[in-house]
Design a protein around this motif. Structure first.
Motif, PDB file in Angstrom:
ATOM      1  N   ILE A   1      73.220 -39.067 -40.045  1.00 50.29           N
ATOM      2  CA  ILE A   1      73.282 -40.527 -40.170  1.00 50.29           C
ATOM      3  C   ILE A   1      72.839 -40.950 -41.562  1.00 50.29           C
ATOM      4  O   ILE A   1      71.755 -40.588 -42.017  1.00 50.29           O
ATOM      5  N   ASN A   2      73.689 -41.734 -42.227  1.00 46.46           N
ATOM      6  CA  ASN A   2      73.379 -42.282 -43.548  1.00 46.46           C
ATOM      7  C   ASN A   2      73.108 -43.774 -43.404  1.00 46.46           C
ATOM      8  O   ASN A   2      73.965 -44.522 -42.934  1.00 46.46           O
TER       9      ASN A   2
ATOM     10  N   THR B   1      65.295 -47.229 -36.061  1.00 43.48           N
ATOM     11  CA  THR B   1      66.090 -47.878 -35.021  1.00 43.48           C
ATOM     12  C   THR B   1      67.578 -47.661 -35.264  1.00 43.48           C
ATOM     13  O   THR B   1      68.336 -47.346 -34.333  1.00 43.48           O
ATOM     14  N   LEU B   2      68.014 -47.826 -36.521  1.00 43.88           N
ATOM     15  CA  LEU B   2      69.425 -47.606 -36.845  1.00 43.88           C
ATOM     16  C   LEU B   2      69.852 -46.174 -36.551  1.00 43.88           C
ATOM     17  O   LEU B   2      70.921 -45.945 -35.973  1.00 43.88           O
ATOM     18  N   VAL B   3      69.047 -45.209 -36.957  1.00 41.37           N
ATOM     19  CA  VAL B   3      69.399 -43.797 -36.744  1.00 41.37           C
ATOM     20  C   VAL B   3      69.499 -43.499 -35.258  1.00 41.37           C
ATOM     21  O   VAL B   3      70.450 -42.856 -34.798  1.00 41.37           O
ATOM     22  N   MET B   4      68.528 -43.972 -34.498  1.00 41.10           N
ATOM     23  CA  MET B   4      68.518 -43.711 -33.066  1.00 41.10           C
ATOM     24  C   MET B   4      69.753 -44.316 -32.390  1.00 41.10           C
ATOM     25  O   MET B   4      70.445 -43.639 -31.618  1.00 41.10           O
ATOM     26  N   GLN B   5      70.073 -45.575 -32.691  1.00 40.76           N
ATOM     27  CA  GLN B   5      71.221 -46.228 -32.064  1.00 40.76           C
ATOM     28  C   GLN B   5      72.541 -45.658 -32.573  1.00 40.76           C
ATOM     29  O   GLN B   5      73.499 -45.515 -31.806  1.00 40.76           O
TER      30      GLN B   5
ATOM     31  N   ILE C   1      64.694 -33.738 -36.742  1.00 41.02           N
ATOM     32  CA  ILE C   1      65.215 -35.102 -36.837  1.00 41.02           C
ATOM     33  C   ILE C   1      64.454 -36.038 -35.918  1.00 41.02           C
ATOM     34  O   ILE C   1      64.093 -37.149 -36.293  1.00 41.02           O
ATOM     35  N   THR C   2      64.173 -35.587 -34.709  1.00 42.85           N
ATOM     36  CA  THR C   2      63.438 -36.426 -33.771  1.00 42.85           C
ATOM     37  C   THR C   2      62.075 -36.791 -34.342  1.00 42.85           C
ATOM     38  O   THR C   2      61.643 -37.942 -34.231  1.00 42.85           O
ATOM     39  N   ALA C   3      61.405 -35.859 -34.971  1.00 44.60           N
ATOM     40  CA  ALA C   3      60.102 -36.145 -35.573  1.00 44.60           C
ATOM     41  C   ALA C   3      60.235 -37.141 -36.719  1.00 44.60           C
ATOM     42  O   ALA C   3      59.392 -38.032 -36.878  1.00 44.60           O
ATOM     43  N   VAL C   4      61.297 -37.019 -37.511  1.00 46.59           N
ATOM     44  CA  VAL C   4      61.510 -37.952 -38.624  1.00 46.59           C
ATOM     45  C   VAL C   4      61.762 -39.356 -38.087  1.00 46.59           C
ATOM     46  O   VAL C   4      61.173 -40.320 -38.560  1.00 46.59           O
ATOM     47  N   VAL C   5      62.623 -39.477 -37.075  1.00 47.51           N
ATOM     48  CA  VAL C   5      62.890 -40.788 -36.476  1.00 47.51           C
ATOM     49  C   VAL C   5      61.591 -41.355 -35.894  1.00 47.51           C
ATOM     50  O   VAL C   5      61.294 -42.534 -36.085  1.00 47.51           O
ATOM     51  N   GLY C   6      60.819 -40.535 -35.242  1.00 45.53           N
ATOM     52  CA  GLY C   6      59.532 -40.987 -34.700  1.00 45.53           C
ATOM     53  C   GLY C   6      58.592 -41.485 -35.783  1.00 45.53           C
ATOM     54  O   GLY C   6      57.906 -42.492 -35.617  1.00 45.53           O
ATOM     55  N   ALA C   7      58.584 -40.791 -36.923  1.00 44.77           N
ATOM     56  CA  ALA C   7      57.732 -41.238 -38.050  1.00 44.77           C
ATOM     57  C   ALA C   7      58.216 -42.590 -38.583  1.00 44.77           C
ATOM     58  O   ALA C   7      57.407 -43.471 -38.866  1.00 44.77           O
ATOM     59  N   PHE C   8      59.534 -42.765 -38.688  1.00 43.54           N
ATOM     60  CA  PHE C   8      60.076 -44.055 -39.124  1.00 43.54           C
ATOM     61  C   PHE C   8      59.684 -45.148 -38.131  1.00 43.54           C
ATOM     62  O   PHE C   8      59.215 -46.206 -38.506  1.00 43.54           O
ATOM     63  N   LEU C   9      59.895 -44.893 -36.831  1.00 43.79           N
ATOM     64  CA  LEU C   9      59.631 -45.913 -35.823  1.00 43.79           C
ATOM     65  C   LEU C   9      58.150 -46.253 -35.707  1.00 43.79           C
ATOM     66  O   LEU C   9      57.797 -47.373 -35.360  1.00 43.79           O
ATOM     67  N   GLY C  10      57.282 -45.308 -36.011  1.00 42.82           N
ATOM     68  CA  GLY C  10      55.842 -45.557 -35.924  1.00 42.82           C
ATOM     69  C   GLY C  10      55.240 -46.159 -37.179  1.00 42.82           C
ATOM     70  O   GLY C  10      54.032 -46.375 -37.245  1.00 42.82           O
ATOM     71  N   ALA C  11      56.044 -46.475 -38.173  1.00 42.04           N
ATOM     72  CA  ALA C  11      55.520 -46.912 -39.471  1.00 42.04           C
ATOM     73  C   ALA C  11      54.695 -48.179 -39.391  1.00 42.04           C
ATOM     74  O   ALA C  11      53.669 -48.297 -40.064  1.00 42.04           O
ATOM     75  N   LEU C  12      55.095 -49.155 -38.617  1.00 40.41           N
ATOM     76  CA  LEU C  12      54.339 -50.404 -38.542  1.00 40.41           C
ATOM     77  C   LEU C  12      52.988 -50.217 -37.850  1.00 40.41           C
ATOM     78  O   LEU C  12      52.043 -50.924 -38.152  1.00 40.41           O
ATOM     79  N   ALA C  13      52.927 -49.245 -36.954  1.00 38.04           N
ATOM     80  CA  ALA C  13      51.672 -48.977 -36.266  1.00 38.04           C
ATOM     81  C   ALA C  13      50.736 -48.141 -37.138  1.00 38.04           C
ATOM     82  O   ALA C  13      49.616 -47.872 -36.750  1.00 38.04           O
ATOM     83  N   GLY C  14      51.208 -47.726 -38.301  1.00 40.36           N
ATOM     84  CA  GLY C  14      50.383 -46.947 -39.207  1.00 40.36           C
ATOM     85  C   GLY C  14      50.448 -45.468 -38.962  1.00 40.36           C
ATOM     86  O   GLY C  14      49.752 -44.704 -39.588  1.00 40.36           O
ATOM     87  N   SER C  15      51.338 -45.030 -38.036  1.00 27.62           N
ATOM     88  CA  SER C  15      51.425 -43.602 -37.768  1.00 27.62           C
ATOM     89  C   SER C  15      52.554 -42.936 -38.525  1.00 27.62           C
ATOM     90  O   SER C  15      52.767 -41.758 -38.390  1.00 27.62           O
ATOM     91  N   GLY C  16      53.329 -43.701 -39.349  1.00 34.18           N
ATOM     92  CA  GLY C  16      54.477 -43.140 -40.050  1.00 34.18           C
ATOM     93  C   GLY C  16      54.192 -42.829 -41.478  1.00 34.18           C
ATOM     94  O   GLY C  16      53.199 -43.051 -42.056  1.00 34.18           O
TER      95      GLY C  16
END
Length: 195
Positions: A52-53, A140-144, A180-195
């Protein structure tokens, strides 16, 4: 401050968001980033996660000539698909409603489907907050996008494609698939400070 600038201006945030010295900490092998230029000379960035780009750019005006009361400055991200024929637009609209607009579904000028996100920015918008919001948008974009690609591939004979940014091979590296799943998780957790 003139919010509806029609000439090229220096970017407000985008170059600082992707600057490693200023806090972009996503490993290059997990999510390569390629800087490009839009036809108007403004910078774009393509972030690749798996196959996904995600294309990222700043918007300075409404682009449609409409005068708006609200400032038009936004940081936008998009995934474009190639080789897709939409036979049931209601399905995309239903998904867009289910996702509450994040991301939103659209069609580009070539009639191909897109997924889009954007949020308001200004020259004084905090870079770290913009980076974290953008990371959530990218995740979110990558996941969808992956969900849509998998569905379209199951339901058609021709595999849909995503445009390949310059300076990449376009061949997915299957050895990275488990990360990839870990990368998407890091992106999605960014606002919570975990990314």
């Amino acid at each position: 401050m003139d919010w509806n600038v029609t000439k090229r201006v220096d970017p407000w945030l985008i170059d600082r968001i992707f600057d490693r010295a200023l806090g972009w900490a996503v490993p290059a092998d997990a999510a390569p980033v390629v800087r490009g230029l839009a036809p108007d000379g403004n910078p774009t960035y393509t972030v690749t996660v798996g196959e996904i780009n995600v294309i990222v750019w700043e918007i300075r005006d409404g682009g449609d000539g409409d005068v708006r009361d609200a400032p038009a400055g936004r940081l936008a991200a998009r995934v474009e698909f190639l080789g897709i024929t939409i036979r049931d637009p209601a399905a995309l609209l239903t998904d867009g409603d289910r996702w509450t607009g994040l991301p939103s579904c659209g069609l580009n000028a070539a009639g191909q489907p897109t997924l889009n996100t954007a949020f308001p920015i200004s020259p004084s918008f905090p870079v770290d907050l913009a980076r974290r919001q953008l990371m959530v948008c990218i995740g979110t974009l990558v996941m969808q996008a992956q969900l849509l690609l998998d569905t379209w591939r199951r339901n058609s004979g021709a595999p849909p494609r995503i445009p390949v940014p310059a300076r990449t091979t376009g061949v997915p590296d299957r050895s990275r698939a488990t990360g990839i799943t870990a990368v998407v998780g890091a992106f999605l957790g960014a606002l919570a400070g975990s990314g």
